[in-house]
Scaffold this motif. Structure first.
Motif, short mmCIF file in Angstrom:
data_model
loop_
_atom_site.label_atom_id
_atom_site.label_comp_id
_atom_site.label_asym_id
_atom_site.label_seq_id
_atom_site.Cartn_x
_atom_site.Cartn_y
_atom_site.Cartn_z
N GLU A 1 0.92 -1.33 0.12
CA GLU A 1 0.03 -0.13 0.09
C GLU A 1 0.76 1.31 0.01
O GLU A 1 1.82 1.39 0.96
N PRO A 2 0.90 2.16 -1.05
CA PRO A 2 1.61 3.32 -0.84
C PRO A 2 0.99 4.25 0.12
O PRO A 2 -0.19 4.41 0.12
N ARG A 3 2.20 4.71 0.89
CA ARG A 3 1.71 5.82 1.94
C ARG A 3 2.53 7.02 1.67
O ARG A 3 3.53 7.12 1.12
N LEU B 1 7.98 8.76 7.48
CA LEU B 1 6.72 7.87 7.29
C LEU B 1 5.41 8.53 7.69
O LEU B 1 4.46 7.46 7.42
N LEU B 2 5.58 9.42 8.32
CA LEU B 2 4.16 10.11 8.59
C LEU B 2 3.32 9.02 9.19
O LEU B 2 2.07 9.09 8.91
N ARG B 3 3.50 8.49 10.30
CA ARG B 3 2.69 7.30 11.01
C ARG B 3 1.56 8.08 11.59
O ARG B 3 0.38 7.33 11.85
N GLU B 4 1.72 9.09 12.27
CA GLU B 4 0.75 9.74 13.11
C GLU B 4 -0.25 10.62 12.26
O GLU B 4 0.05 11.08 11.26
N ARG B 5 -1.61 11.03 12.89
CA ARG B 5 -2.46 11.83 12.51
C ARG B 5 -2.88 13.05 13.27
O ARG B 5 -2.76 12.62 14.57
N GLN B 6 -2.97 14.25 12.64
CA GLN B 6 -3.51 15.34 13.54
C GLN B 6 -4.63 15.76 12.84
O GLN B 6 -4.69 16.08 11.67
N LYS B 7 -5.64 16.47 13.71
CA LYS B 7 -6.83 16.95 13.12
C LYS B 7 -6.87 18.31 13.20
O LYS B 7 -6.43 19.01 14.28
N ILE B 8 -6.92 19.11 11.92
CA ILE B 8 -6.96 20.42 11.82
C ILE B 8 -8.21 20.91 11.33
O ILE B 8 -8.58 20.78 10.05
N GLY B 9 -8.98 21.20 12.32
CA GLY B 9 -10.52 21.71 11.84
C GLY B 9 -11.06 20.32 11.46
O GLY B 9 -11.23 19.70 12.24
N GLU B 10 -11.72 20.36 10.16
CA GLU B 10 -12.56 19.09 9.73
C GLU B 10 -11.59 18.26 8.88
O GLU B 10 -11.76 17.35 8.50
N PHE C 1 1.22 13.37 10.01
CA PHE C 1 2.42 14.32 10.54
C PHE C 1 3.55 13.46 11.14
O PHE C 1 3.54 12.02 11.71
N ASP C 2 4.89 14.13 11.31
CA ASP C 2 5.88 13.18 11.98
C ASP C 2 6.80 14.35 12.65
O ASP C 2 6.61 15.56 12.66
#
Length: 321
Positions: free
Chosen positions: A155-157, A188-197, A202-203
């Motif tokens: 799976e491309p990430r 590899l930007l394993r985490e995610r952060q919510k900005i607004g909607e 992010f890493d």
């Protein structure tokens, strides 16, 4: 005849539902009760028809079609087993140039190296699965491989290759203090952060020589269109970089387009954005059951289509003269 066609169509639909597990492994449907219910209905229909045909309800052709129903049942039961009992699809994210153990497969995955140019072009390296007492199994982009009752694919990430230097142009070592890939320049930007909607990957990386820590948020062109940021090339992704010192004091924020060089907190950063593969491991129906059942189904269909010859009438004995 109508019951025969209906049973054959339902059995074929069940086989196609199971084959879909190999053809479209990314679909999360296979571990749901709806998928299990659909397969269970095809099993009940095949069993009901086979029982009636065995008792002669559909003539000689129906009895021959029992072979096809048996093949369909073999495939459908294998699909039910992998859907109900098989594990959910797992995604293994590995650092370029390292080996990641996969205990569930009794193997380890070697993730190939990548440089900034190839990552930017989207040229993903193959992942090699190394198993004890077995040859390596290479999983190439766009290909699938079977390991026992597991289906492997890539799976491309999103990923970012970071080049850092000081104001004089001297190369700086990039580290990832919060990741296992400590000395890798590839985020590899394993985490995610919510900005607004919007939820964005992010890493975090650092340049220890200058005591700087950076937070990198990855924005797709669609994400960027939602914010009032001017981007030189709106068709490509970009990073939003924020800098801080060792104590966490903020030192600035900037937008880094892919392939461009920006200066923030005294560090020149060139971020090349692209993709890097993760290894996906999905449950798959047993290959032997899929092949054997499909062959039985086809053989039963062909056999039932062969005209049944009526029994020959006994010839009268000639009269003796």
């Amino acid at each position: 005849m109508s019951s025969r066609l209906a049973a054959t169509g339902v059995a074929l639909a069940g086989i196609l539902l199971v084959v879909a597990q190999d053809a479209l492994p990314r679909t999360p449907l296979y571990h749901t009760w709806q998928y299990a219910l659909a397969l269970a209905i095809t099993v009940v229909v095949a069993l009901a028809y086979a029982d009636g045909a065995r008792r002669g309800a559909d003539g000689a052709a129906g009895k021959r079609l029992i072979v096809a129903m048996a093949g369909a049942l073999l495939v459908e039961c294998a699909g039910l087993a992998s859907g109900l009992l098989g594990p959910d699809t797992a995604t293994i994210v590995g650092t370029p140039g390292t080996v990641t153990p996969i205990p569930a497969l009794g193997a380890a995955a070697f993730f190939g190296t990548v440089d900034a140019a190839s990552l930017g072009r989207g040229e993903m390296p193959a992942v090699s699965l190394r198993r004890r007492n077995a040859p390596p199994l290479d999983v190439a982009p766009g290909r699938r491989a079977l390991a026992g009752e597991s289906l492997l694919y890539l799976e491309p990430r999103p990923a970012a290759f970071i080049d850092a230097s000081d104001g004089a142009g001297r190369h700086l070592t990039v580290t990832q203090p919060t990741n296992a890939s400590f000395l890798s320049p590839v985020l590899l930007l394993r985490e995610r952060q919510k900005i607004g909607e919007t939820s964005v990957p992010f890493d975090t990386f650092a340049t220890p020589a200058l005591h700087r820590v950076f937070r990198a948020l990855y924005f797709t062109p669609r994400d960027l269109a939602r914010f009032a940021h001017r981007v030189d090339d709106p068709t490509r992704p970009a990073l939003v970089l924020s800098a801080a010192d060792d104590r966490g004091a903020p030192l600035g924020i900037t937008l880094a387009a892919s392939g461009s060089t920006v200066t923030i907190a005294g560090v020149r950063i060139r971020a090349t954005l692209g993709s890097y593969p993760a290894l996906a491991v999905a449950a798959a129906p047993a290959t032997w059951a899929l092949v054997a059942g499909s062959l039985l189904f086809l053989a039963g269909i062909v056999w039932s289509a062969i005209p049944v010859r009526p029994p020959a009438l006994p010839q009268p004995e000639p009269y003796a003269i």
